[in-house]
Scaffold this active site. Structure first.
Site, short mmCIF file in Angstrom:
data_model
loop_
_atom_site.label_atom_id
_atom_site.label_comp_id
_atom_site.label_asym_id
_atom_site.label_seq_id
_atom_site.Cartn_x
_atom_site.Cartn_y
_atom_site.Cartn_z
N GLY A 223 36.53 49.05 52.13
CA GLY A 223 37.96 49.18 52.43
C GLY A 223 38.13 49.89 53.76
N CYS B 84 29.97 50.26 50.57
CA CYS B 84 30.65 50.84 51.74
C CYS B 84 31.68 51.90 51.30
CB CYS B 84 31.27 49.72 52.57
SG CYS B 84 31.72 50.25 54.21
N TYR B 85 32.97 51.61 51.37
CA TYR B 85 33.96 52.60 50.92
C TYR B 85 33.69 53.00 49.47
CZ TYR B 85 38.36 54.94 49.91
OH TYR B 85 39.30 55.88 49.54
N HIS C 266 26.77 45.65 53.46
CA HIS C 266 27.54 44.67 52.68
C HIS C 266 26.63 43.55 52.16
CE1 HIS C 266 31.63 46.13 53.47
NE2 HIS C 266 31.08 46.62 54.57
N GLU D 282 27.32 41.25 50.19
CA GLU D 282 28.07 40.01 49.93
C GLU D 282 28.17 39.10 51.14
OE1 GLU D 282 29.18 43.03 50.27
OE2 GLU D 282 31.22 43.17 51.06
N ASP E 109 43.60 19.87 43.38
CA ASP E 109 44.01 20.92 42.45
C ASP E 109 44.91 20.40 41.34
OD1 ASP E 109 42.61 22.45 44.21
OD2 ASP E 109 44.36 23.29 45.22
N LYS F 241 38.00 27.14 45.50
CA LYS F 241 38.13 25.69 45.70
C LYS F 241 36.89 24.92 45.24
CE LYS F 241 40.62 22.31 47.39
NZ LYS F 241 42.06 22.14 47.19
#
Ligand code: XMP
Length: 514
Positions: free
Chosen positions: A56, A83-84, A170, A172, A229, A370
């Protein structure tokens, strides 16, 4: 939607939070992003098998910095702080956080002090993505340092007894080379996940839940656009309640070649819902007569769509629920799903459910990305061409015709587009080029066909590669493919006499011409 194994991601406003959810799901473990200030009791009520604290923008020392209830760490649920999330954990559990001597940003070599636990199967040194000004300077009691960089002495820390792991980098982000391995280690070694989340499991749960919500004789209305969708929503609800689902398909006459018939075929044969096709093309073309300004075209199409839909819905009498294809990025971007229903904008249908008197929405894709929606569509048995459809704007071919829209021009752009799509597929490039279509430019030019002088239209080919459609590069299509497409268009499409290729990136150009 309650899943067997749930990882909750507390979002502190980091720009990569969505990616954390994706990485976890790629490991076949269901995850959801929730706001950092979700009350602890609510978190525990969801029975998560693990919790991830995101990064963050704040500093933990700011007066208004987001804080969580430290009792979370005593709940016996494994925690991964990123991180944060790491700095907050350190501060709340009695460690220290200080400003780093040098801000670290970008790829940094992280040295792992062990190749077990969180770092099991990883190398002793690995490139990781860093983005921080503050860092942990002293671990809280019970923690030990397991990684460092030249500038960051506590790049990762762990408390095995409490199953709390923290990393300053990070995992991710794909720039972190072994990030997925780290996330897998957290999920499987610390949380004890089994990784059994699959699309068929999701479909089963979703179908059961739709049945429970709608009840024994409830009915549902869905605006079917023919896009991925809304088609997947229709298939899913059909499996739950069959013909108690009514789909209204407003055909504005501006779809691509064959699409309208395909939608009709799928939802009257494969998934035989109660299907209303409203052929309103005449009305749309009449209202678009003489209109050249792109925003005005969009406005007219949006307004007509709502009017036609409302008329069809009124004729159906009262139905109980309104379904829509809201997907997860819409939910996250609008503020963590705490906001009122987010409306997927197929020509601005925003206020439509309310206007029609619906108070209850069914949004079974609300938690899916998606590509997961596409996977779900395949699982449900929708045709591949429909499931892997490229993005297509709600106002359809109208915005790919520069200047006034007429049925004749729509035919030119539709036929040329079909040729382009056919040739891209024949070259095996349809999954590699992210979006491709033809545009009917407003330019007419002199040509010669047979012995006749012609004064016909110029077709532009637009093909782009992109990850997110926010930026894009023009696709480097093979010359012989371009040659084939060009030759076929001028030979097969009446009133198309010239073909040009768009070689502009986005930005500065947009993908569509309008
Ligand atoms: P631009 O032209 O802004 O387009 O670079 C970015 C992406 O958005 C698609 N697009 C739309 N999608 N409704 C949609 O659902 C719309 O009104 C709309 N307009 C543009 C466009 O095709 C591209 O993929």
């Amino acid at each position: 939607m309650q899943q067997k194994e749930l990882i909750l991601i507390l979002d502190f406003g980091g720009q990569y939070t969505q990616l954390i959810a994706r990485r976890v799901r790629e490991c076949h473990v269901y995850s959801e992003v929730v706001p950092w200030n979700m009350p602890l009791a609510d978190i525990l009520a969801r029975k998560p098998i693990g919790i991830i604290l995101s990064g963050g923008p704040s500093s933990v020392h700011d007066d208004n910095a987001p804080r969580i209830d430290p009792a979370l760490y005593e709940a016996g649920i494994p925690v991964l702080g990123i991180c944060y999330g790491m700095q907050l954990t350190a501060l709340l559990l009695g460690g220290a956080v200080e400003k780093a001597k040098e801000r670290e940003y970008g790829r940094v070599t992280v040295r792992m002090k062990e190749q077990a636990g969180l770092f099991g199967g990883m190398q002793a040194a690995s490139n990781c993505w860093m983005s921080h000004t503050w860092q942990v300077s002293a671990c809280p009691p019970g923690f030990r340092v397991i990684a460092e960089t030249d500038n960051c002495p506590v790049a990762a820390m762990v408390n095995e007894d409490k199953k709390i792991c923290c990393v300053q980098f990070h995992p991710e982000v794909t720039h972190t080379e072994e990030g997925t391995m780290l996330i897998r280690n957290f999920l499987f070694r610390f949380c004890g996940c089994s990784g059994d989340w699959t699309m068929s499991a999701y479909a089963e749960t979703a179908i059961k839940q739709i049945r429970e919500t709608v009840g024994e004789d409830g009915t549902v209305l869905l605006a079917l656009s023919g896009g991925v969708d809304s088609s997947v929503v229709a298939a899913l609800i059909y499996k739950a309640i069959g013909k108690r689902l009514t789909c209204v398909f407003v055909d504005h006459g501006l779809l691509r070649k064959g699409e309208s018939d395909q939608v009709c075929h799928v939802f009257s044969h494969l998934f035989p819902v109660r299907f209303i096709r409203s052929d309103a093309s005449e009305r749309f073309f009449t209202d678009l007569k003489g209109v050249t300004e792109p925003e005005e075209k969009r406005h007219i199409i949006g307004r007509d769509f709502i009017e036609v839909f409302k008329k069809e819905a009124a004729a159906l009498g009262k139905l109980d629920y309104f379904a829509q294809g809201t997907i997860y990025p819409d939910v996250i971007e609008s503020g963590q799903g705490t906001n009122a229903a987010v409306i997927k904008s197929h020509h601005n249908v925003g206020g439509l459910p309310k206007e029609l008197g619906f108070t209850e929405l069914i949004e079974p894709l609300r938690m899916l990305f998606k590509d997961e929606v596409r996977a779900l569509g395949e699982t449900l048995g929708l045709p591949k061409e429909l499931v892997w459809r490229q993005p297509f704007p709600g106002p359809g071919l109208a915005i790919r015709i520069i200047g006034e829209v007429t049925p004749e021009k729509a035919e030119i752009v539709r036929e040329s587009d079909a040729i382009f799509r056919e040739e891209i597929a024949a070259a095996g490039l349809d999954r590699h080029v992210n979006q491709y279509f033809t545009v009917l430019t407003g330019i007419q030019s002199v040509g010669v066909m047979g012995d006749e002088r012609t004064y016909d239209y110029t077709i532009a080919l637009r093909a782009v590669t992109t990850d997110d459609f926010m930026t894009a590069d023009w696709a480097r299509l093979p010359y012989d493919l371009i040659a084939r497409v060009s030759a076929r268009i001028v030979n097969e499409v009446p009133h198309a006499s010239r073909v040009v290729l768009d070689v502009t990136t986005k930005p500065p150009a947009s993908i569509e011409w309008e």
